[in-house]
Design an enzyme around this catalytic site. Sequence first.
Site, PDB file in Angstrom:
ATOM      1  N   TYR A   1       0.855  -1.192   0.000  1.00  0.00           N
ATOM      2  CA  TYR A   1       0.000   0.000   0.000  1.00  0.00           C
ATOM      3  C   TYR A   1       0.887   1.237   0.000  1.00  0.00           C
ATOM      4  CZ  TYR A   1      -3.255   3.635   1.337  1.00  0.00           C
ATOM      5  OH  TYR A   1      -3.996   4.789   1.342  1.00  0.00           O
TER       6      TYR A   1
ATOM      7  N   GLU B   1      -3.183   7.584  -4.422  1.00  0.00           N
ATOM      8  CA  GLU B   1      -3.181   6.293  -3.740  1.00  0.00           C
ATOM      9  C   GLU B   1      -2.904   5.188  -4.744  1.00  0.00           C
ATOM     10  OE1 GLU B   1      -5.992   4.466  -0.386  1.00  0.00           O
ATOM     11  OE2 GLU B   1      -6.874   4.251  -2.380  1.00  0.00           O
TER      12      GLU B   1
END
Length: 394
Positions: A109, A197
């Site tokens: 992530y 992101e």
Amino acid sequence: MDIHEYQAKEILANFGVATPRGAVAYSPDQAVYCATELGGWHWAVKAQIHSGGRGKAGGVKLCKTYNEVRAAASDMLGKTLVTNQTGPEGKIVQRVYIEAAEPFDREIYLGFVLDRKVERVRIIASRFGGMEIEEIAKEHPEEILQVVVEPAVGLQAFEARELAFGLGLNLKQVSRAVQSMLGCYRAFRDLDATMVEINPLVVTKDDRVLALDAKMSFDDNALFRRSAISDMRDHSQEDPREVQAAEHNLNYVGLDGDIGCIVNGAGLAMATMDMIKYAGGAPANFLDVGGGASPERVAAAFRLVLSDRNVKAILVNVFAGINRCDWVAEGVVQACRTLNVNVPLIVRLSGTNFAAGREIIVNSGLPIISADTLADAARAAVEAAGQAPARSLN
């Protein structure tokens, strides 16, 4: 402003972030053509909507044949995809992204957000990719790595390397991950983004580091100098009420309550919503008509609020400084006479030309409920909404 995955990947690729090869398609036949052009034997068909959680909702499918690509695209296009972020109404899929699927060993992530408390860009990373950051924070808080970037110098290579080593990458992978991190930061900084992101950032078997998914959001206030970004806006993915509000330069956010709010000033609008909740009701929207609330802008605000079929009462709350209460009162009367205002209307005016505004309301002969204080107005609105019958927009 949000953009689609394929648009975010195109932007990030221009800043040196490695991404899998892909192409966007608007029909099943075009999806098959994209797969043939990409080559290979495995493809991912991804629904393009402004929402996360697409995979869990059936919006991402892996295919091994052209017939599977066609079937997956046909199953997604034109359908409403409901995820944990869209709400029960979902979003319509109008395009799909066909991407060459490659095997990978790890998922990471990586996120860049604007931390308004410290007025810095905050980088968040975790070796638990493929999960929502909220889930990671809840289940593995010790695995979240963070860096706050000093804006005077920007993200430094040593900071990116520290993050990469903290994620457990080897030397070859670290250099490629650093390139992606620096590219994401430059894109964030140079394009007035508020969020970047990549979830997941994957590590392939041959040590490449690829952005398998990407999301980007941008500051609406900076779009005037980012025409290329502004052109990527997809109004079909936005609340039509918010699109309509933007056309009239109104600040509007739709909510789930039944009391429509028309207020001048963002702070007063927030206070009005809080007071409605305190009185036991629920606001249907945030709406700031701004300092120059002319009768035309007030009428436009009424049309916008009334377009929400859940609204059972409307509360107009104006504290006039730069504005004038008589202008607002004229707009309210004009809206009531020209529009089908079929819900109770509560008006609270204070400030410049308050007496003249109150006189306009009283002399109009319309069934408008006047209130002296915000607390009185909120209680009256909650009571009126509770007694109002269900509305129809037909």
